[in-house]
Design an enzyme around this catalytic site. Structure first.
Site, PDB file in Angstrom:
ATOM      1  CD  GLU A 165      -1.375   1.262   5.910  1.00 20.84           C
ATOM      2  OE1 GLU A 165      -0.774   0.361   5.528  1.00 20.84           O
ATOM      3  OE2 GLU A 165      -1.615   2.301   5.282  1.00 20.84           O
ATOM      4  CB  THR A 174      -4.859  -7.015  -0.108  1.00 22.38           C
ATOM      5  OG1 THR A 174      -4.702  -8.153   0.704  1.00 22.38           O
ATOM      6  CG2 THR A 174      -5.952  -6.898  -0.925  1.00 22.38           C
ATOM      7  CG  LEU A 177     -10.735  -8.094   1.221  1.00 24.83           C
ATOM      8  CD1 LEU A 177     -10.955  -7.191   2.240  1.00 24.83           C
ATOM      9  CD2 LEU A 177      -9.676  -7.561   0.155  1.00 24.83           C
ATOM     10  CB  CYS A 230      10.915   2.556  -7.624  1.00 25.22           C
ATOM     11  SG  CYS A 230      12.599   1.750  -7.390  1.00 25.22           S
ATOM     12  CB  CYS A 278      19.027   5.838  -7.689  1.00 22.36           C
ATOM     13  SG  CYS A 278      18.636   4.047  -7.586  1.00 22.36           S
TER      14      CYS A 278
END
Length: 370
Positions: free
Chosen positions: A49, A55, A92, A204, A220
């Site tokens: 996480e 990223t 990163l 989505c 929706c």
DNA sequence: AAGTCGGGGTG
DNA sequence: CACCCAGACTT
């Protein structure tokens, strides 16, 4: 009141349950395989996480595998040298994450007996863990019913609820988090959260969402109103500033001059060639800037040589053109302060130090040249 | 509430 | 080029 801001269609418990059932059925067929989805180890889930903050999955995947091999447990990470951690994080970006991760590992060992906390509040007390990451770890690793909101779920929830106002900012965030909480199941929250995120990533999508493939169009509000491309409202875009910088490879008997980035600087803790803003246009003016800036940053006097290469790259809102020059040392001596150390480094040791991506490119270039 | 922090991939 | 990405933290 959690449902105050929620769309009319989601106020009905049966409606919400139907939505969740369809979503989970879709997820069962379409979920992607990822390294961190093959484990229930809270440490690895937490690590993933942090690594995934701003990223892409594609970037984080290989890095995650290498990182876990280097630091298999939170104890290994806590005991590691920060330079090693930064080295593993290289490429990163957002290197504050790596420093926070390392600091948090020490806290987890010292105060939590080496176990990732289960509750959102304790998780959020760890450096680098905000509400999203806390909810993600709690729900993915422990199946605690905690909501998550990140870029995917934010978009999905804004569309489901037909929220037409700005989603960034206090009112918008309140609305989205309330919606996330309202839809959350009491059991199986981890899988549900993953499914909602995956829907955002695969179906989505930000522009031209594939509503024809979506399992929850019946629920929706954006789809009902044909507003999928207007919701969520895009944030005001930041303007990019063009910047010109110079960096110098100073050689002395098989070694190169490096300085460590100081606290408060960009790339804090990482090593770099002397680097600075470049203002002058003419060759003579640039030459003077190289001499003065290298002297100021390192204490070393140089005789500038030719342009080695030019690298263009972006750092947040800056568009940087980096001119890399060669030079040879003619005198002076390295000056290290408390904040920033300077050293002559053998080429063979460049692989052990954490470098910015641009510095790594230059290091690779000069190492190949010999 | 606005700025800051990386770097690479995509249309 | 513009936009986007499993955000958090500081000011």
């Amino acid at each position: 009141m959690a449902t105050d801001c929620t769309a009319e269609t989601l106020k009905d418990p049966k409606e919400r349950q139907s939505l969740r059932r369809r979503l989970l059925a879709w997820f069962g067929k379409h979920k992607r395989d990822m390294p961190w989805r093959r484990t229930r180890d809270p440490y690895q889930i937490w690590l993933s996480e942090i690594m995934l903050q701003q990223t892409t999955v594609a970037m984080a995947g290989p890095k995650f595998t290498v990182f876990v091999a280097a630091f298999p447990t939170v104890h290994d990470l806590a005991a590691a040298d920060e330079q090693q951690v930064l080295r593993m994080w290289e490429g990163l970006g957002y290197y504050r994450r790596a420093r926070g991760l390392h600091a948090a590992a020490k806290v987890i060992v010292a105060e939590h007996d080496g176990q990732l906390p289960r509750d959102v509040k304790s998780l959020m007390a760890l450096p680098g863990v905000g509400r999203y990451t806390a909810g993600a770890v709690a729900s993915f690793a422990y199946d605690v019913s905690a909501p998550i909101v990140e870029t995917n779920t934010q978009r999905v929830l804004a569309r489901l609820t037909g929220y037409r106002d700005e989603v960034v900012g206090g009112a918008g965030q309140r609305h989205i988090w309330n919606a996330a909480e309202a839809l959350l199941p009491t059991t199986g929250a981890g899988t549900y959260n993953l499914a909602l995120m995956e829907l955002g990533a695969l179906v989505c999508k930000p522009s031209d969402p594939r509503c024809d493939e979506c399992p929850v169009t019946a629920h929706c509000a954006a789809f009902a109103g044909g507003l999928q491309n207007e919701i969520p409202k895009l944030a005001a875009k930041v303007k990019v500033t063009a910047v010109r910088e110079g960096t110098v490879v100073v050689r002395k008997s098989g070694r190169v001059l490096l300085r460590q980035r100081a606290k408060g600087e960009r790339w804090e803790g990482m090593w770099d060639f002397p680097r600075f803003a470049l203002d002058g246009e003419g060759p003579l003016f640039v030459r003077r800037e190289l001499v003065d800036n290298v002297r100021e940053q390192t204490g070393v006097d140089i005789e500038p040589g030719p342009l080695l290469t030019t690298i263009k790259h972006g750092v947040t809102r800056y568009r940087i053109t980096l001119e890399c020059y060669e030079a040879r040392a003619t005198g002076g001596r390295v000056k290290s302060t408390d904040e920033s150390s300077v050293r002559w480094t053998p080429l063979a040791e460049l692989g052990d130090l954490p470098l910015s991506v641009t510095a790594r490119k230059i290091a690779t270039l000069i190492t190949k040249q010999g």
